[in-house]
Design a protein around this motif. Structure first.
Motif, PDB file in Angstrom:
ATOM      1  N   THR A 227      -2.216  -0.599  -4.547  1.00  0.00           N
ATOM      2  CA  THR A 227      -1.292   0.505  -4.279  1.00  0.00           C
ATOM      3  C   THR A 227      -0.938   0.597  -2.805  1.00  0.00           C
ATOM      4  OG1 THR A 227      -2.213   1.753  -6.143  1.00  0.00           O
ATOM      5  CG2 THR A 227      -0.956   2.991  -4.499  1.00  0.00           C
ATOM      6  N   VAL A 228      -1.933   0.492  -1.944  1.00  0.00           N
ATOM      7  CA  VAL A 228      -1.678   0.565  -0.502  1.00  0.00           C
ATOM      8  C   VAL A 228      -0.803  -0.603  -0.050  1.00  0.00           C
ATOM      9  CG1 VAL A 228      -2.776   0.461   1.773  1.00  0.00           C
ATOM     10  CG2 VAL A 228      -3.764   1.887  -0.022  1.00  0.00           C
ATOM     11  N   LEU A 229      -1.044  -1.785  -0.624  1.00  0.00           N
ATOM     12  CA  LEU A 229      -0.225  -2.949  -0.300  1.00  0.00           C
ATOM     13  C   LEU A 229       1.243  -2.692  -0.637  1.00  0.00           C
ATOM     14  CD1 LEU A 229      -0.687  -5.874   0.740  1.00  0.00           C
ATOM     15  CD2 LEU A 229      -0.803  -6.589  -1.638  1.00  0.00           C
ATOM     16  N   ALA A 230       1.499  -2.109  -1.800  1.00  0.00           N
ATOM     17  CA  ALA A 230       2.870  -1.815  -2.206  1.00  0.00           C
ATOM     18  C   ALA A 230       3.516  -0.778  -1.290  1.00  0.00           C
ATOM     19  CB  ALA A 230       2.887  -1.331  -3.653  1.00  0.00           C
ATOM     20  N   LEU A 231       2.759   0.223  -0.860  1.00  0.00           N
ATOM     21  CA  LEU A 231       3.294   1.223   0.057  1.00  0.00           C
ATOM     22  C   LEU A 231       3.678   0.608   1.397  1.00  0.00           C
ATOM     23  CD1 LEU A 231       0.837   4.200  -0.623  1.00  0.00           C
ATOM     24  CD2 LEU A 231       3.245   4.030  -1.285  1.00  0.00           C
ATOM     25  N   GLY A 232       2.883  -0.346   1.862  1.00  0.00           N
ATOM     26  CA  GLY A 232       3.209  -1.036   3.097  1.00  0.00           C
ATOM     27  C   GLY A 232       4.506  -1.814   2.997  1.00  0.00           C
ATOM     28  N   THR A 233       4.735  -2.413   1.850  1.00  0.00           N
ATOM     29  CA  THR A 233       5.984  -3.141   1.625  1.00  0.00           C
ATOM     30  C   THR A 233       7.180  -2.216   1.787  1.00  0.00           C
ATOM     31  OG1 THR A 233       4.834  -4.486  -0.007  1.00  0.00           O
ATOM     32  CG2 THR A 233       7.218  -4.623  -0.003  1.00  0.00           C
ATOM     33  N   TYR A 234       7.088  -1.060   1.178  1.00  0.00           N
ATOM     34  CA  TYR A 234       8.197  -0.105   1.215  1.00  0.00           C
ATOM     35  C   TYR A 234       8.462   0.394   2.634  1.00  0.00           C
ATOM     36  CZ  TYR A 234      11.027   3.970   0.225  1.00  0.00           C
ATOM     37  OH  TYR A 234      12.038   4.901   0.215  1.00  0.00           O
ATOM     38  N   SER A 235       7.411   0.583   3.413  1.00  0.00           N
ATOM     39  CA  SER A 235       7.553   1.222   4.710  1.00  0.00           C
ATOM     40  C   SER A 235       8.055   0.301   5.808  1.00  0.00           C
ATOM     41  CB  SER A 235       6.197   1.805   5.148  1.00  0.00           C
ATOM     42  OG  SER A 235       5.754   2.762   4.213  1.00  0.00           O
ATOM     43  N   GLY A 236       7.671  -0.967   5.788  1.00  0.00           N
ATOM     44  CA  GLY A 236       7.986  -1.774   6.955  1.00  0.00           C
ATOM     45  C   GLY A 236       8.403  -3.193   6.721  1.00  0.00           C
TER      46      GLY A 236
END
Length: 335
Positions: A227-236
């Protein structure tokens, strides 16, 4: 709250920060070509990346085991958690530096470099150079070479098979096909990169005495890492997407499909067969270069490619150097 629990929580927190910054780099690679060729909208591509990472994470146990127990032997007690903490900090710092310049460097090798750098200067720490040579250095050299060669050959095959096709219809068809290849790429990325974070978290739990097995991965570790990996994708991830999708070569749907198919195949083979932690960045970037070379060698923007390769070379030693400095600062805290 015990000192061991505080130390373990600190390592888990910094591991998740690394996982998030990993999304800037490697998770963006999984969807870069599909977004650039307009096969998928950014919103849909991010959904594909998130689901793919979550699914792939559950197949990455072999990679997580290699990361968690195969590369270094840590000192005893909470001192070992200080080494892991510093190593991950080194990886985070290098991720942010290369992200700022839009260079798709390897988060994987930044993590390995950070762990090695911190371990070298830790009393009682041992670096297993033979394992690093076999499981890190050799795949680091071979995977880009294999990716480039296979990318070139697969693209040649695509050009020959569809040589009589109508360009508009072919582009439409390959955009649909990219939905499949992008999904495969996202799952392959989850096998590799979510697994690396899982390996660090499991290592911290085992070292802190909160689980007995060095290889068991709790369910919450799977879910949180993905989940955290996917959030990082979205953010930057957009800086890296622009570099891979436009600055190396101008990708079309056929080129994007060929590159993603090759890269995901290499990721699967290493994760499931060799259980070796390789770089998603190196694999997809080299596949893109190989695909682009089928047009003509000048189609690849070699000055951009050269900067990317330079970042690859510097990643391991630079992250290691940063980790050494970080370890010297945190060693008094962790004991």
């Amino acid at each position: 709250m015990s000192a061991e629990l505080v130390a373990v929580l600190a390592v888990i927190l910094v591991s998740m920060v690394f996982d998030y910054t990993n999304g800037f780099h490697d998770a963006a690679n999984a969807i870069a070509t599909s977004v650039s060729t307009r096969a998928l909208t950014p919103r849909v591509a991010l959904g594909v990346a998130a689901v793919g990472n979550l699914v792939g994470a559950y197949f990455g146990a072999g990679v997580a085991k290699t990361v968690g127990e195969g590369l270094v032997t840590l000192p005893k007690d909470t001192a070992s958690l200080g080494v892991v903490f510093a190593g991950v900090l080194g990886a985070i710092a290098w991720n942010l530096i290369t992200w700022y310049f839009g260079l798709p460097s390897s988060s994987s090798h930044a993590l390995f470099g950070g762990l090695v750098g911190a371990t070298v200067f830790a009393a009682g720490g041992v670096v297993h150079w033979d394992t690093i040579g076999q499981k890190v250095i050799l795949p680091m050299v071979l995977s880009p070479v294999v990716g480039a060669i296979l990318g070139f050959l697969v693209m040649l095959a695509v050009l020959w098979i569809f040589r009589k096709g109508h360009p508009v219809k072919l582009n439409r068809g390959f955009r649909v096909a990219q939905t499949i290849s992008a999904t495969a790429m996202a799952v392959g990325h989850g096998m590799q990169d979510a697994a690396k974070t899982m390996g660090i978290v499991v290592l911290a739990l085992y070292t802190g005495g909160f689980q007995e097995s060095r290889t068991h991965i709790p369910g919450w570790v799977f879910f949180t890492s993905a989940t955290v990996l996917a959030l990082g994708t979205y953010s930057g991830g957009w800086r890296i997407i622009r570099t891979l999708g436009r600055r190396v070569i101008d990708l079309g749907p056929a080129e994007g499909f060929a590159a993603e198919t090759v890269a995901s195949s290499v990721l699967y083979f290493n994760a499931l067969v060799l259980k070796a932690p390789i770089s998603t960045t190196h694999t997809i970037t080299s596949a893109i270069m190989g695909v682009g070379a089928t047009k003509r060698l000048s189609a690849v923007k070699w000055n951009v490619a050269g900067n990317i390769v330079l970042a690859w070379i510097l990643t391991f030693p630079a992250a290691a150097a940063i980790a050494v400095l970080a370890y010297l600062l945190v060693r008094p805290i962790f004991g």
